[in-house]
Design a protein around this motif. Structure first.
Motif, mmCIF file in Angstrom:
data_model
loop_
_atom_site.group_PDB
_atom_site.id
_atom_site.type_symbol
_atom_site.label_atom_id
_atom_site.label_comp_id
_atom_site.label_asym_id
_atom_site.label_seq_id
_atom_site.Cartn_x
_atom_site.Cartn_y
_atom_site.Cartn_z
ATOM 1 N N GLU A 234 0.817 -1.204 0.000
ATOM 2 C CA GLU A 234 0.000 0.000 0.000
ATOM 3 C C GLU A 234 0.857 1.264 0.000
ATOM 4 O O GLU A 234 0.671 2.180 0.786
ATOM 5 N N ASP A 235 1.836 1.275 -0.904
ATOM 6 C CA ASP A 235 2.752 2.402 -0.963
ATOM 7 C C ASP A 235 3.222 2.605 -2.402
ATOM 8 O O ASP A 235 3.093 1.723 -3.239
ATOM 9 N N TRP A 236 3.772 3.791 -2.656
ATOM 10 C CA TRP A 236 4.318 4.114 -3.964
ATOM 11 C C TRP A 236 5.820 4.307 -3.833
ATOM 12 O O TRP A 236 6.309 4.777 -2.810
ATOM 13 N N ALA A 237 6.567 3.965 -4.871
ATOM 14 C CA ALA A 237 8.015 4.130 -4.818
ATOM 15 C C ALA A 237 8.558 4.364 -6.218
ATOM 16 O O ALA A 237 7.960 3.953 -7.215
ATOM 17 N N ASP A 238 9.709 5.050 -6.292
ATOM 18 C CA ASP A 238 10.386 5.221 -7.569
ATOM 19 C C ASP A 238 11.134 3.930 -7.889
ATOM 20 O O ASP A 238 11.575 3.211 -6.988
ATOM 21 N N ARG A 239 11.252 3.630 -9.164
ATOM 22 C CA ARG A 239 11.935 2.406 -9.572
ATOM 23 C C ARG A 239 13.444 2.559 -9.389
ATOM 24 O O ARG A 239 14.019 3.590 -9.714
ATOM 25 N N VAL A 240 14.061 1.500 -8.905
ATOM 26 C CA VAL A 240 15.510 1.462 -8.742
ATOM 27 C C VAL A 240 16.082 0.633 -9.893
ATOM 28 O O VAL A 240 15.738 -0.548 -10.041
ATOM 29 N N LEU A 241 16.941 1.245 -10.699
ATOM 30 C CA LEU A 241 17.427 0.600 -11.912
ATOM 31 C C LEU A 241 18.917 0.274 -11.829
ATOM 32 O O LEU A 241 19.697 1.015 -11.231
ATOM 33 N N SER A 242 19.278 -0.853 -12.434
ATOM 34 C CA SER A 242 20.680 -1.196 -12.691
ATOM 35 C C SER A 242 20.934 -0.927 -14.170
ATOM 36 O O SER A 242 20.002 -0.882 -14.975
ATOM 37 N N TYR A 243 22.216 -0.762 -14.537
ATOM 38 C CA TYR A 243 22.514 -0.381 -15.918
ATOM 39 C C TYR A 243 23.570 -1.274 -16.559
ATOM 40 O O TYR A 243 24.419 -1.848 -15.880
ATOM 41 N N THR A 244 23.470 -1.377 -17.888
ATOM 42 C CA THR A 244 24.467 -2.036 -18.708
ATOM 43 C C THR A 244 24.604 -1.221 -19.994
ATOM 44 O O THR A 244 23.633 -0.569 -20.412
ATOM 45 N N PRO A 245 25.768 -1.232 -20.643
ATOM 46 C CA PRO A 245 25.950 -0.406 -21.843
ATOM 47 C C PRO A 245 25.083 -0.851 -23.018
ATOM 48 O O PRO A 245 24.832 -2.041 -23.210
ATOM 49 N N LEU A 246 24.631 0.119 -23.804
ATOM 50 C CA LEU A 246 24.017 -0.144 -25.099
ATOM 51 C C LEU A 246 25.125 -0.221 -26.140
ATOM 52 O O LEU A 246 26.049 0.604 -26.140
ATOM 53 N N LEU A 247 25.048 -1.224 -27.010
ATOM 54 C CA LEU A 247 26.038 -1.389 -28.063
ATOM 55 C C LEU A 247 25.492 -0.856 -29.387
ATOM 56 O O LEU A 247 24.280 -0.790 -29.587
ATOM 57 N N ILE A 248 26.387 -0.490 -30.300
ATOM 58 C CA ILE A 248 25.987 -0.076 -31.632
ATOM 59 C C ILE A 248 26.330 -1.179 -32.624
ATOM 60 O O ILE A 248 27.486 -1.593 -32.730
ATOM 61 N N ASN A 249 25.313 -1.675 -33.303
ATOM 62 C CA ASN A 249 25.532 -2.620 -34.386
ATOM 63 C C ASN A 249 25.813 -1.801 -35.638
ATOM 64 O O ASN A 249 24.953 -1.033 -36.086
ATOM 65 N N PRO A 250 26.996 -1.905 -36.227
ATOM 66 C CA PRO A 250 27.347 -1.043 -37.365
ATOM 67 C C PRO A 250 26.441 -1.204 -38.572
ATOM 68 O O PRO A 250 26.362 -0.303 -39.413
ATOM 69 N N LYS A 251 25.737 -2.322 -38.677
ATOM 70 C CA LYS A 251 24.836 -2.558 -39.802
ATOM 71 C C LYS A 251 23.379 -2.235 -39.470
ATOM 72 O O LYS A 251 22.539 -2.158 -40.362
#
Length: 432
Positions: A234-251
């Motif tokens: 019965e409560d509200w909270a902000d999401r806690v996020l973990s991160y990983t890099p986004l890669l670029i596919n050259p094609k």
């Protein structure tokens, strides 16, 4: 990291955008749209209010799309504020490289629109019109009323019926959210509202039963806060996020790739050919990407076989370990339901609270973080039957692992910092 072309493109786009529409700037709270999922095609649609008079338009979300486009047949789109983009304008010039624009009749800018479902392509005209958006109410501490704002956005206007084939019923076109294009909604909203190139998907908004296919969600542009309700607390909270890099596919620079190093199923690391997990720079094949056009995560055949082997092996170990426990019920396998190959009697699957000391059911392993998707490994296909919600993607797919909508939950795509934010599921997020 953004390319030099994109950087110069943004500068041109800024000049075009603010000279085109002298509208007041919005707050930096970001903006939010409702998502809905078509029960037949399982496509996600964003509802945009645009034009004069303002009209609700539904667009199929395409993460790798270069621009938003609409079907503009006579009588299907009527707006007094629509404007053609001139061939020699900065915006048409900006569209040249990513969209192959040319000049057509009456000096208007011709572009090509793409249907992500059928992969069909059709010529269209680049136009602009007013779009009404709502500010992100989650960024207001008191969860106040969202503020509406107007901006002018560019989009493709397709006049060929076949380009809409395969789109969900009621869809008027496609909302392109591509990473590199200066004409994707991500970049247009970022420039128009002066916030970072960042958006987030919430595909499991207001969950009542996690194993059912949800039909609601949200898409945020400009960042959080991302407030959600903690079921049972019965409560509200902000999401806690973990991160990983986004890669670029050259094609395939518009798509969102990540560097999965391995996959674990109940603590067991799958034996995977490492070449499948890397992107071939010459062909663009291999690797792992995010794509909500795919309803369930697909795995290259050899990976999929190891995945199912590990999952069924865990079920067998669990049954053997608890065989002598009073009132224990075996996890019972039932006849598979296509496209899945491992299905179980729902009533025999234990609650996650029974596994407090156990490793996550399924986890994607990155170099410096782990994405636990345990709550989304099973899907209820019909009453009384839960299936392992991963699908065989074939022996030679373009991408070895495509993480589909079912396993996503909540993701933040921070293009400005080349990072993917993900939330670790918790049993307190569900109401058992």
């Amino acid at each position: 990291m953004a390319s030099s072309y994109f950087s110069s493109s943004v500068i041109q786009f800024l000049a075009f955008f603010f000279s085109l529409s002298q509208l007041p700037s919005s707050s930096s709270r970001g903006i939010v749209f409702q998502l809905e999922r078509d029960s037949s095609t399982l496509q996600y649609l964003i509802k945009i209010n645009q034009g004069t008079p303002s009209t609700a338009v539904k667009l199929v979300v395409d993460l790798g799309g270069k621009l938003p486009w609409l079907l503009c047949l006579k009588g299907t789109y009527n707006s007094s504020s629509i404007r053609p983009v001139k061939c020699m304008s900065a915006l048409c010039s900006l569209a040249t490289k990513p969209l192959n624009s040319t000049c057509i009749y009456k000096n208007s800018c011709s572009i090509y629109t793409n249907n992500p479902v059928t992969n069909s392509v059709a010529r269209g005209e680049l136009v602009s019109d007013l779009v009404t958006v709502l500010s992100n109410e989650d960024s207001n501490v008191t969860l106040g009323t969202p503020v509406a704002s107007l901006r002018r956005c560019a989009f493709g206007c397709a006049a060929t019926v076949y380009i809409s084939g395969g789109l969900a019923k009621g869809a008027n076109g496609v909302a392109g959210l591509g990473r590199s294009s200066a004409l994707s909604f991500v970049t247009q909203f970022s420039v128009g509202f002066r916030f970072s190139r960042i958006f987030a998907l919430d595909l499991h908004d207001n969950i009542n039963d996690d194993k059912l296919n949800q039909t609601r969600g949200k898409i945020y542009f400009g960042g959080g806060s991302y407030i959600h309700y903690l079921y049972g607390y019965e409560d509200w909270a902000d999401r806690v996020l973990s991160y990983t890099p986004l890669l670029i596919n050259p094609k395939r620079k518009e798509e969102y790739f990540i560097d999965v190093k391995s996959i674990k199923v109940h603590g067991e690391t799958l034996p995977i050919n490492k070449k499948l997990l890397s992107i071939n720079k010459k062909t663009g094949t291999g690797g792992t990407k995010i794509d909500i056009q795919i309803p369930y995560t697909t795995l290259q055949t050899s990976i999929y076989k190891e995945y199912i082997k590990a999952y069924t092996g865990w079920v067998e170990r669990y049954n053997n370990a608890n065989a002598k426990v009073l009132d224990f019920t075996n996890i019972t396998m039932v006849t598979p339901v296509a496209p899945f190959s491992a299905c179980y009697n729902s009533s025999t699957i234990p609650l996650l609270t029974s596994f407090d000391s156990a490793p996550p059911g399924v986890a994607f392993i990155f170099a410096k973080s782990v994405w636990n998707i345990s709550l989304y490994d099973l899907v209820r296909v019909k009453d009384g039957v839960d299936c392992v919600g991963f699908v065989d993607g074939g022996s030679k797919p373009k991408t070895s692992i495509v993480i589909g909508a079912r396993q996503i939950g909540f993701l933040e795509f921070d293009i400005s910092r080349s990072g993917l934010g993900f939330e670790q599921p918790s049993t307190k997020d569900l109401e058992f």
